[in-house]
Design an enzyme around this catalytic site. Structure first.
Site, PDB file in Angstrom:
ATOM      1  N   THR A   1       0.851  -1.188   0.000  1.00 36.81           N
ATOM      2  CA  THR A   1       0.000   0.000   0.000  1.00 36.81           C
ATOM      3  C   THR A   1       0.892   1.246   0.000  1.00 36.81           C
ATOM      4  O   THR A   1       2.118   1.155  -0.029  1.00 36.81           O
ATOM      5  CB  THR A   1      -0.917   0.053   1.236  1.00 36.81           C
ATOM      6  OG1 THR A   1      -0.145   0.409   2.391  1.00 36.81           O
ATOM      7  CG2 THR A   1      -1.616  -1.279   1.474  1.00 36.81           C
ATOM      8  N   ARG A   2       0.249   2.417   0.078  1.00 38.91           N
ATOM      9  CA  ARG A   2       0.974   3.691   0.155  1.00 38.91           C
ATOM     10  C   ARG A   2       1.169   4.132   1.605  1.00 38.91           C
ATOM     11  O   ARG A   2       1.637   5.244   1.873  1.00 38.91           O
ATOM     12  CB  ARG A   2       0.212   4.763  -0.639  1.00 38.91           C
ATOM     13  CG  ARG A   2       1.049   5.993  -1.005  1.00 38.91           C
ATOM     14  CD  ARG A   2       0.339   6.870  -2.028  1.00 38.91           C
ATOM     15  NE  ARG A   2      -0.912   7.382  -1.557  1.00 38.91           N
ATOM     16  CZ  ARG A   2      -1.079   8.546  -0.914  1.00 38.91           C
ATOM     17  NH1 ARG A   2      -0.042   9.324  -0.685  1.00 38.91           N
ATOM     18  NH2 ARG A   2      -2.275   8.943  -0.526  1.00 38.91           N
ATOM     19  N   LYS A   3       0.837   3.259   2.549  1.00 39.09           N
ATOM     20  CA  LYS A   3       0.980   3.594   3.974  1.00 39.09           C
ATOM     21  C   LYS A   3       2.421   3.351   4.419  1.00 39.09           C
ATOM     22  O   LYS A   3       2.702   2.518   5.281  1.00 39.09           O
ATOM     23  CB  LYS A   3      -0.002   2.756   4.804  1.00 39.09           C
ATOM     24  CG  LYS A   3      -1.463   3.028   4.486  1.00 39.09           C
ATOM     25  CD  LYS A   3      -2.380   2.089   5.251  1.00 39.09           C
ATOM     26  CE  LYS A   3      -3.836   2.308   4.891  1.00 39.09           C
ATOM     27  NZ  LYS A   3      -4.728   1.352   5.585  1.00 39.09           N
ATOM     28  N   THR A   4       3.320   4.079   3.801  1.00 35.89           N
ATOM     29  CA  THR A   4       4.743   3.900   4.047  1.00 35.89           C
ATOM     30  C   THR A   4       5.276   5.007   4.956  1.00 35.89           C
ATOM     31  O   THR A   4       4.594   5.991   5.232  1.00 35.89           O
ATOM     32  CB  THR A   4       5.513   3.907   2.717  1.00 35.89           C
ATOM     33  OG1 THR A   4       5.149   5.087   1.984  1.00 35.89           O
ATOM     34  CG2 THR A   4       5.181   2.679   1.889  1.00 35.89           C
TER      35      THR A   4
ATOM     36  N   HIS B   1       4.491  -4.194   5.216  1.00 32.43           N
ATOM     37  CA  HIS B   1       5.475  -3.131   5.471  1.00 32.43           C
ATOM     38  C   HIS B   1       5.238  -2.359   6.763  1.00 32.43           C
ATOM     39  O   HIS B   1       6.161  -1.729   7.275  1.00 32.43           O
ATOM     40  CB  HIS B   1       5.559  -2.163   4.286  1.00 32.43           C
ATOM     41  CG  HIS B   1       4.258  -1.585   3.847  1.00 32.43           C
ATOM     42  ND1 HIS B   1       3.754  -0.414   4.346  1.00 32.43           N
ATOM     43  CD2 HIS B   1       3.348  -2.020   2.943  1.00 32.43           C
ATOM     44  CE1 HIS B   1       2.606  -0.145   3.758  1.00 32.43           C
ATOM     45  NE2 HIS B   1       2.322  -1.115   2.908  1.00 32.43           N
TER      46      HIS B   1
END
Length: 292
Positions: free
Chosen positions: A137-140, A276
């Site tokens: 995902t973009r939850k980095t 992640h």
């Protein structure tokens, strides 16, 4: 033809190393004063208690390159190893070895942890018979996305969109602000053009149907599970067969423990932040060798 994951990286990424150095050594290096600049070699060991995937090689190497050290790798990036493993040898001035140690180890530990979890999730999905895409995902972590997305790729999964410019994703807040799913899609298409995929997050069969009708490329069936998820996907595929091309994505609380229930082939993409966020890092240590 040889393919290396490092070839994916843009020329600009190496400037991030300087920022990491600024964070770690903003002023005097007092301990470095003690050790001086005698030439030594240090062994990089992969430790811990689990089989791990090596990832983050170019980041580790660049840290030491900027410190005028040389790195010799004894494993290929993407290879799995059992601890304890002598993974690489670093040669250079002692002060420089120690300047780069923590920055390089943190990068390698995080990236390898993500690659290890990514590989495990994909392997589990395939064992359960799932044939679709496993994605992150973009939850980095802000400022660390390149490293984390790189770890997903090395681990064998899809990194998903890298940023807001990579793909149009319309979520509930966009839709509420625009007034409807159809309006949001029309407005986004008017500026995004033909070359960018458009995904819409929906919470019901009716919303999914509207998104498909309005031309969404990907429909995210958010937080749907079990029979509801299967039923909605099957009904809409039958309804739009031969009329629209689209993919279904499922997201929301997908973990190793419930992957078997979520890994259904009516869904094209399973995206999860479990690969992640809160991932266990792989333990590495760098040991300077005493001359014999």
């Amino acid at each position: 033809m040889d393919h290396h994951f490092a070839h994916l990286l843009p020329p600009s990424w190496t400037s991030q190393v300087n920022a990491w150095f600024v964070e770690d050594t903003p002023s005097f290096d007092y301990a470095g004063y003690v050790v001086g600049e005698v030439e030594r070699e240090a062994f990089l060991f992969g430790k811990g208690e689990q089989t791990a995937v090596l990832a983050g090689v170019p980041f580790f190497t660049e840290v030491f390159r900027q410190l005028e050290c040389q790195v010799e790798w004894h494993l290929q990036e993407g290879e799995s190893f059992e601890p304890v493993k002598h993974v690489a040898t670093v040669r250079g001035k002692v002060r420089h070895l120690l300047l780069g140690e923590r920055v390089a180890l943190n990068l390698l530990a995080r990236c390898s942890g993500i690659a290890t979890r990514s590989k495990r999730m994909k392997d589990l999905a395939r064992a359960y018979g799932y044939k679709g895409i496993i994605a992150g995902t973009r939850k980095t972590t802000p400022g660390f996305r390149l490293v984390e997305k790189y770890g997903m790729i090395v681990g064998g999964i899809d990194p998903h969109r890298h940023d807001l410019s990579s793909m149009i994703m319309l979520k509930d807040n966009h839709i509420w602000s625009a007034g409807s799913i159809t309006t949001a899609i029309q407005q986004a298409r008017s500026v995004g053009g033909f070359s960018i995929l458009l995904e819409v997050e929906v919470g019901s069969e009716a919303e999914a149907d509207e998104a498909i009708d309005a031309g969404a490329d990907i429909v995210m069936l958010d937080n749907m599970e079990g029979e509801e998820l299967v039923s909605v996907a099957r009904k809409l595929r039958e309804k739009w067969a031969g009329k629209r091309k689209f993919w279904f994505e499922s997201s929301g609380n997908i973990t190793e423990s419930n992957l078997q229930e979520r890994a259904i082939n009516e869904i094209d993409i399973l995206s999860t932040s479990a690969v992640h966020q809160s991932v266990q890092h792989i333990d590495f240590s760098l040991k300077i060798q005493v001359p014999k």
